[in-house]
Design an enzyme around this catalytic site. Structure first.
Site, PDB file in Angstrom:
ATOM      1  CG  MET A  32       3.883   5.134  -9.238  1.00  0.00           C
ATOM      2  SD  MET A  32       5.500   6.681 -10.240  1.00  0.00           S
ATOM      3  CE  MET A  32       6.643   6.975  -8.794  1.00  0.00           C
ATOM      4  CB  CYS A  33       2.813   4.990  -3.085  1.00  0.00           C
ATOM      5  SG  CYS A  33       2.802   5.890  -1.672  1.00  0.00           S
ATOM      6  CB  ILE A  34      -1.836   4.233  -1.565  1.00  0.00           C
ATOM      7  CG1 ILE A  34      -2.978   3.714  -1.108  1.00  0.00           C
ATOM      8  CG2 ILE A  34      -1.609   5.784  -2.394  1.00  0.00           C
ATOM      9  CD1 ILE A  34      -2.746   2.044  -0.584  1.00  0.00           C
TER      10      ILE A  34
ATOM     11  CB  THR B 152       6.884   0.702  -8.497  1.00  0.00           C
ATOM     12  OG1 THR B 152       7.991   0.954  -7.575  1.00  0.00           O
ATOM     13  CG2 THR B 152       6.372   2.100  -8.573  1.00  0.00           C
TER      14      THR B 152
END
Length: 216
Positions: A134-136, A188
């Site tokens: 997720m994210c970075i 995501t």
């Protein structure tokens, strides 16, 4: 019951795991009728930030100890992770992924990855487990594996780094999931976009549901 290993990187977006993403990941796994166990590396944080002022402070904190705040104490050192015991490996984001799990936040494309994180991802991949980020955190997976289709949203610089590592980047919007069935990698963007906490819930839920579907 399918089992998730969720790896977090401290407690707080500026120097550890993003709390909303971590909690929504756990909630999504629970809502999908699956089990989760939290893990974190037993190491000092690269930096410590006062989240009220946004300023770095001169103190030392341990990633595993700080992560235990989110886990309510139910957490294990990442050194104890064994891919054979789990069906999936999942990484929430936050600067901890780019500072503690790796050095991307400091070194950019010349980043290095924590050895325990690298072992966990390589073992999960070699045993054909499902991997989520997720994210970075997809940057860390891309650096380790050098392959796959991943997303961090739409940031061109980060996307270029992912492709330089040998993976491919897919632009995505809030709550969307990049699905790589061949490599069993699911990602995501979460707070890499200007998201609300509702968007994080949707993204985590969509991500986990796609991961569970790939296990069936």
């Amino acid at each position: 019951m399918k089992k998730f290993a969720i790896v977090i990187s401290g407690c707080g977006v500026q120097d550890g795991a993003e709390i909303h993403e971590s909690v929504m990941a756990m909630l999504a796994v629970d809502m999908a009728g699956c089990f989760y166990q939290l893990f974190a590396p037993d190491m000092l944080q690269l930096r410590v930030v006062n989240h009220l002022t946004g300023r770095e402070v001169d103190e030392k904190r341990n990633v595993l100890v700080e992560s235990a705040r989110i886990a309510r104490g139910n957490i294990k050192p990442l050194s104890e992770y064994r891919a054979a015991d789990y069906d999936a490996l999942l990484f929430p984001g936050g600067f901890g992924a780019a500072l503690n799990l790796s050095t991307y936040g400091r070194d950019g494309a010349s980043m290095k990855v924590n050895s325990e994180v690298e072992r966990a991802v390589k073992d999960a991949y070699s045993q054909k487990k499902v991997i989520g980020a997720m994210c970075i955190a997809p940057v860390v997976v891309a650096k380790i594996l050098g392959k796959g289709m991943l997303t961090i949203g739409s940031d061109r610089g980060t996307a270029a780094d992912i492709e330089n590592f040998g993976a491919k980047h897919q632009s995505s919007g809030k709550g969307e999931v990049a699905i790589d069935l061949e490599n069993k990698i699911f990602t995501t963007p979460c707070y890499m976009l200007s998201s609300s906490i509702k968007d994080i819930f949707v993204g985590a839920t969509n991500l986990v549901n796609e991961m569970v579907r790939a296990m069936e």
